[in-house]
Motif scaffolding. Structure first.
Motif, mmCIF file in Angstrom:
data_model
loop_
_atom_site.group_PDB
_atom_site.id
_atom_site.type_symbol
_atom_site.label_atom_id
_atom_site.label_comp_id
_atom_site.label_asym_id
_atom_site.label_seq_id
_atom_site.Cartn_x
_atom_site.Cartn_y
_atom_site.Cartn_z
ATOM 1 N N ILE A 73 -42.710 34.924 -12.996
ATOM 2 C CA ILE A 73 -41.600 34.347 -13.769
ATOM 3 C C ILE A 73 -41.657 34.851 -15.209
ATOM 4 C CG2 ILE A 73 -40.560 32.228 -14.697
ATOM 5 C CD1 ILE A 73 -41.218 30.810 -12.218
ATOM 6 N N VAL A 97 -43.923 29.073 -6.505
ATOM 7 C CA VAL A 97 -42.689 28.288 -6.623
ATOM 8 C C VAL A 97 -41.896 28.416 -5.330
ATOM 9 C CG1 VAL A 97 -42.610 28.869 -9.094
ATOM 10 C CG2 VAL A 97 -41.113 30.087 -7.509
ATOM 11 N N ALA A 119 -39.070 29.944 -3.879
ATOM 12 C CA ALA A 119 -38.203 31.046 -4.296
ATOM 13 C C ALA A 119 -37.333 31.484 -3.125
ATOM 14 C CB ALA A 119 -39.054 32.220 -4.772
ATOM 15 N N HIS A 120 -36.191 32.093 -3.477
ATOM 16 C CA HIS A 120 -35.305 32.592 -2.427
ATOM 17 C C HIS A 120 -35.923 33.832 -1.794
ATOM 18 C CE1 HIS A 120 -31.927 34.713 -0.579
ATOM 19 N NE2 HIS A 120 -31.472 33.497 -0.361
ATOM 20 N N TYR A 177 -35.378 29.136 0.952
ATOM 21 C CA TYR A 177 -36.314 28.938 -0.148
ATOM 22 C C TYR A 177 -37.627 28.415 0.435
ATOM 23 C CZ TYR A 177 -33.198 29.634 -4.143
ATOM 24 O OH TYR A 177 -32.382 30.187 -5.110
ATOM 25 N N GLN A 207 -28.576 26.175 -5.071
ATOM 26 C CA GLN A 207 -28.209 27.575 -5.389
ATOM 27 C C GLN A 207 -26.830 27.877 -4.814
ATOM 28 O OE1 GLN A 207 -27.950 30.549 -3.241
ATOM 29 N NE2 GLN A 207 -27.273 31.586 -5.117
ATOM 30 N N VAL A 232 -37.008 34.797 -11.624
ATOM 31 C CA VAL A 232 -38.004 35.292 -10.656
ATOM 32 C C VAL A 232 -37.898 36.815 -10.675
ATOM 33 C CG1 VAL A 232 -38.665 35.400 -8.223
ATOM 34 C CG2 VAL A 232 -37.942 33.227 -9.228
ATOM 35 N N VAL A 278 -34.807 28.160 -8.869
ATOM 36 C CA VAL A 278 -36.109 28.021 -8.201
ATOM 37 C C VAL A 278 -36.444 26.545 -8.001
ATOM 38 C CG1 VAL A 278 -37.173 30.149 -9.056
ATOM 39 C CG2 VAL A 278 -37.299 28.073 -10.426
ATOM 40 N N ILE A 289 -34.356 24.919 -12.523
ATOM 41 C CA ILE A 289 -35.555 24.488 -11.792
ATOM 42 C C ILE A 289 -35.211 23.173 -11.082
ATOM 43 C CG2 ILE A 289 -37.981 23.767 -12.000
ATOM 44 C CD1 ILE A 289 -37.974 25.315 -14.747
ATOM 45 N N LYS A 299 -29.649 34.178 -7.288
ATOM 46 C CA LYS A 299 -30.782 33.573 -6.559
ATOM 47 C C LYS A 299 -32.092 33.640 -7.347
ATOM 48 C CE LYS A 299 -28.592 34.322 -2.125
ATOM 49 N NZ LYS A 299 -27.513 35.307 -2.184
ATOM 50 N N ASN A 300 -32.235 34.676 -8.172
ATOM 51 C CA ASN A 300 -33.476 34.797 -8.957
ATOM 52 C C ASN A 300 -33.516 33.819 -10.136
ATOM 53 O OD1 ASN A 300 -31.329 36.466 -10.065
ATOM 54 N ND2 ASN A 300 -32.826 37.094 -11.575
#
Ligand code: A3D
Length: 320
Positions: free
Chosen positions: A277, A256, A258-259, A270, A131, A282, A142, A117, A138-139
């Motif tokens: 979550i 959030v 997120a990608h 992002y 990242q 993600v 975040v 995070i 990627k998941n």
């Protein structure tokens, strides 16, 4: 079963608050990491000494070596510099990008299976760079911003309506702060959307617009008051909510950074969107239909994040 291990990269104002909250909530053992010698060790010892009073069991370790984060389940990144009065989040880009490169390498080597995070600003660009530097899925990487932006919105709305914050929900999309897109038709008091509350005479459109603006400027308002740094209590609480959703596989629906790989028409960036979550990080990006006005605001927000990513590439071409 062994306790979870949570690493905090950056042991400043947010890092220390995170360690305290994670201890109080007994989410796991904590490693505080920082380049400043003594700070993570001192904060770790201080919080550990509060544990007999507050009745929690957690091991707290302070470190200046990345090896200490080995095997962490969650890594929360606040390393870098915060804003001072008169600075925008974007002014932090050059210096914090270099920090993300070091942090990414440390995570890649010692905690490649962690849920990461990022909180460091400018958030949407820093989490994108982190990242790439870390190479983690990627998941599993975040950014925290939407929970904070919507918490600020919820707090101001609850104050305006004189109702409990628990009964106010808010929905925000887009980049952090200045370019956030509050979706008033999806924000409610006990399920009643804000536009209906305006019709019911609970507030005026003008007052609602003022609240939206105050929310966008929420970070700057606190920087202006503190003078020496930026907000840290509410940002820490928001990140802990994300860590808890992952560690307890809660499947929480949270906004959030997120990608995105095509969702909302955005590729390899992002941006703040609602996601689920759980233990898989993600697990799903939730795509909602936007009306024309919302779409326009969202596109402007995405454009400002894209500009920051371009600025990162200009400094570190390997990010491309
Ligand atoms: P601060 O109290 O200065 O803590 C940052 C810590 O990072 C310090 O202890 C530094 O020693 C440490 N640090 C600096 N460089 C490195 C490095 N290379 N490796 C490891 N540690 C390092 O700041 P803070 O805790 O108030 O804020 C941290 C970050 O969060 C800043 O970038 C803020 O702008 C950002 N922030 C984001 C939000 C969001 O909502 C996204 C909100 C508030 C603050």
């Amino acid at each position: 079963m062994a306790r979870n291990k949570i690493a905090l990269i950056g042991s400043g104002m947010i890092g220390g608050t995170l360690a305290h909250l994670i201890g109080l909530k007994e989410l796991g053992d904590i490693v505080l990491f920082d380049i400043a010698e003594g700070t993570p060790q001192g904060k770790g010892l201080d919080i550990a000494q509060s544990s007999p009073v507050d009745d929690f069991d957690a091991k707290l370790v302070g470190a200046n070596d990345y090896a200490a984060i080995g095997g962490s389940d969650v890594v929360i990144v606040t390393a870098g510099v915060p804003r001072k009065p008169g600075m925008s989040r974007d002014d932090l880009l050059g210096i914090n990008l270099k920090v993300m490169e070091q942090v990414g390498a440390g995570i890649k080597k010692y905690a490649p299976n962690a849920f990461v995070i990022c909180i460091t600003n400018p958030l949407d660009a820093m989490v994108w760079a982190l990242q790439k530097f870390s190479g983690l899925p990627k998941n599993m990487v975040v950014g925290m911003a939407g929970i904070l932006d919507s918490a600020r919105f919820r707090y101001f709305l609850a104050d305006e309506f004189k109702v409990s914050v628990e009964d106010v929900t808010a929905f925000v999309l887009g980049g952090h702060g200045d370019s956030m897109v509050p979706l008033t038709r999806y924000s409610t008091v006990a399920g009643i959307p804000l536009p209906d509350l305006v019709k019911m005479g609970w507030t005026s459109q003008e007052k609602l617009d003022q609240i939206v603006q105050r929310t966008r400027d929420g970070g700057a308002e606190i920087v202006g008051l503190l003078k020496t740094g930026s907000a840290f209590y509410a940002p820490a609480s928001s990140a802990v909510q994300m860590a808890e959703a992952f560690l307890k596989d809660k499947k929480r629906v949270l906004p959030v950074a997120a990608h995105l790989s095509g969702q909302y028409g955005v590729k390899d960036m992002y941006v703040g969107v609602p996601v689920i979550i759980g233990a898989g990080g993600v697990e799903r990006v939730i795509e909602i239909d936007l009306n024309k006005a919302e779409e326009k605001q969202f596109e402007a927000s995405v454009a400002s994040v894209a500009g920051l990513c371009e600025a990162c590439i200009a400094i570190a071409p390997n990010l491309k």
